[in-house]
Design a protein around this motif. Sequence first.
Motif, PDB file in Angstrom:
ATOM      1  N   THR A   3       0.840  -1.190   0.000  1.00 19.68           N
ATOM      2  CA  THR A   3       0.000   0.000   0.000  1.00 19.68           C
ATOM      3  C   THR A   3       0.879   1.245   0.000  1.00 19.68           C
ATOM      4  O   THR A   3       1.950   1.244   0.619  1.00 19.68           O
ATOM      5  CB  THR A   3      -0.954   0.033   1.208  1.00 19.68           C
ATOM      6  OG1 THR A   3      -1.713   1.241   1.152  1.00 19.68           O
ATOM      7  CG2 THR A   3      -0.235  -0.056   2.517  1.00 19.68           C
ATOM      8  N   CYS A   5      -0.050   3.988   1.419  1.00 17.43           N
ATOM      9  CA  CYS A   5      -0.517   4.783   2.555  1.00 17.43           C
ATOM     10  C   CYS A   5       0.644   5.122   3.493  1.00 17.43           C
ATOM     11  O   CYS A   5       1.439   4.254   3.853  1.00 17.43           O
ATOM     12  CB  CYS A   5      -1.588   4.027   3.330  1.00 17.43           C
ATOM     13  SG  CYS A   5      -2.254   4.973   4.716  1.00 17.43           S
ATOM     14  N   CYS A  21      -0.979   9.831   0.090  1.00 20.23           N
ATOM     15  CA  CYS A  21      -0.659   8.755  -0.861  1.00 20.23           C
ATOM     16  C   CYS A  21      -1.031   9.065  -2.303  1.00 20.23           C
ATOM     17  O   CYS A  21      -0.679   8.324  -3.206  1.00 20.23           O
ATOM     18  CB  CYS A  21      -1.332   7.454  -0.432  1.00 20.23           C
ATOM     19  SG  CYS A  21      -3.136   7.478  -0.546  1.00 20.23           S
ATOM     20  N   ARG A  23      -3.893   8.824  -3.734  1.00 22.69           N
ATOM     21  CA  ARG A  23      -4.977   8.013  -4.286  1.00 22.69           C
ATOM     22  C   ARG A  23      -6.286   8.776  -4.164  1.00 22.69           C
ATOM     23  O   ARG A  23      -6.431   9.662  -3.330  1.00 22.69           O
ATOM     24  CB  ARG A  23      -5.109   6.678  -3.542  1.00 22.69           C
ATOM     25  CG  ARG A  23      -3.956   5.734  -3.778  1.00 22.69           C
ATOM     26  CD  ARG A  23      -4.139   4.450  -2.998  1.00 22.69           C
ATOM     27  NE  ARG A  23      -4.037   4.708  -1.556  1.00 22.69           N
ATOM     28  CZ  ARG A  23      -4.304   3.810  -0.616  1.00 22.69           C
ATOM     29  NH1 ARG A  23      -4.716   2.586  -0.935  1.00 22.69           N
ATOM     30  NH2 ARG A  23      -4.178   4.112   0.655  1.00 22.69           N
ATOM     31  N   TRP A  31      -9.222  -0.542  -2.329  1.00 22.25           N
ATOM     32  CA  TRP A  31      -7.873  -1.075  -2.293  1.00 22.25           C
ATOM     33  C   TRP A  31      -7.805  -2.554  -1.915  1.00 22.25           C
ATOM     34  O   TRP A  31      -7.118  -3.347  -2.570  1.00 22.25           O
ATOM     35  CB  TRP A  31      -6.999  -0.245  -1.354  1.00 22.25           C
ATOM     36  CG  TRP A  31      -5.542  -0.471  -1.576  1.00 22.25           C
ATOM     37  CD1 TRP A  31      -4.680  -1.166  -0.782  1.00 22.25           C
ATOM     38  CD2 TRP A  31      -4.772   0.006  -2.681  1.00 22.25           C
ATOM     39  NE1 TRP A  31      -3.427  -1.150  -1.313  1.00 22.25           N
ATOM     40  CE2 TRP A  31      -3.452  -0.435  -2.496  1.00 22.25           C
ATOM     41  CE3 TRP A  31      -5.065   0.752  -3.811  1.00 22.25           C
ATOM     42  CZ2 TRP A  31      -2.431  -0.144  -3.389  1.00 22.25           C
ATOM     43  CZ3 TRP A  31      -4.055   1.041  -4.709  1.00 22.25           C
ATOM     44  CH2 TRP A  31      -2.760   0.597  -4.494  1.00 22.25           C
ATOM     45  N   SER A  32      -8.494  -2.954  -0.881  1.00 25.36           N
ATOM     46  CA  SER A  32      -8.403  -4.349  -0.424  1.00 25.36           C
ATOM     47  C   SER A  32      -9.076  -5.331  -1.381  1.00 25.36           C
ATOM     48  O   SER A  32      -8.813  -6.524  -1.326  1.00 25.36           O
ATOM     49  CB  SER A  32      -8.990  -4.493   0.984  1.00 25.36           C
ATOM     50  OG  SER A  32     -10.377  -4.210   0.957  1.00 25.36           O
ATOM     51  N   ARG A  39      -3.451  -2.940  -8.091  1.00 25.52           N
ATOM     52  CA  ARG A  39      -2.784  -2.085  -7.101  1.00 25.52           C
ATOM     53  C   ARG A  39      -1.438  -1.598  -7.636  1.00 25.52           C
ATOM     54  O   ARG A  39      -1.080  -0.428  -7.487  1.00 25.52           O
ATOM     55  CB  ARG A  39      -2.598  -2.829  -5.777  1.00 25.52           C
ATOM     56  CG  ARG A  39      -3.905  -3.050  -5.032  1.00 25.52           C
ATOM     57  CD  ARG A  39      -3.688  -3.512  -3.615  1.00 25.52           C
ATOM     58  NE  ARG A  39      -3.031  -4.790  -3.515  1.00 25.52           N
ATOM     59  CZ  ARG A  39      -3.644  -5.965  -3.441  1.00 25.52           C
ATOM     60  NH1 ARG A  39      -4.956  -6.026  -3.453  1.00 25.52           N
ATOM     61  NH2 ARG A  39      -2.958  -7.069  -3.347  1.00 25.52           N
TER      62      ARG A  39
END
Length: 56
Positions: A3, A5, A21, A23, A31-32, A39
């Motif tokens: 990630t 983040c 980040c 995004r 994301w998950s 990603r």
Amino acid sequence: METPCIDVCIIDPLTGLCRGCRRTLDEIADWSRLTPAERHKIMAELPQRTLPAGEP
């Protein structure tokens, strides 16, 4: 899970990008559920996303 983040979660009102980040809210929310390839594609695009002057 990889990630971008960095725990600086502030959405820029002009760009709609997270100042930490870079995004979008949709990318963060999804994301998950994204595949590793999805990603990776987003992460490759992040350095080119610009924030208003004076932002990192």
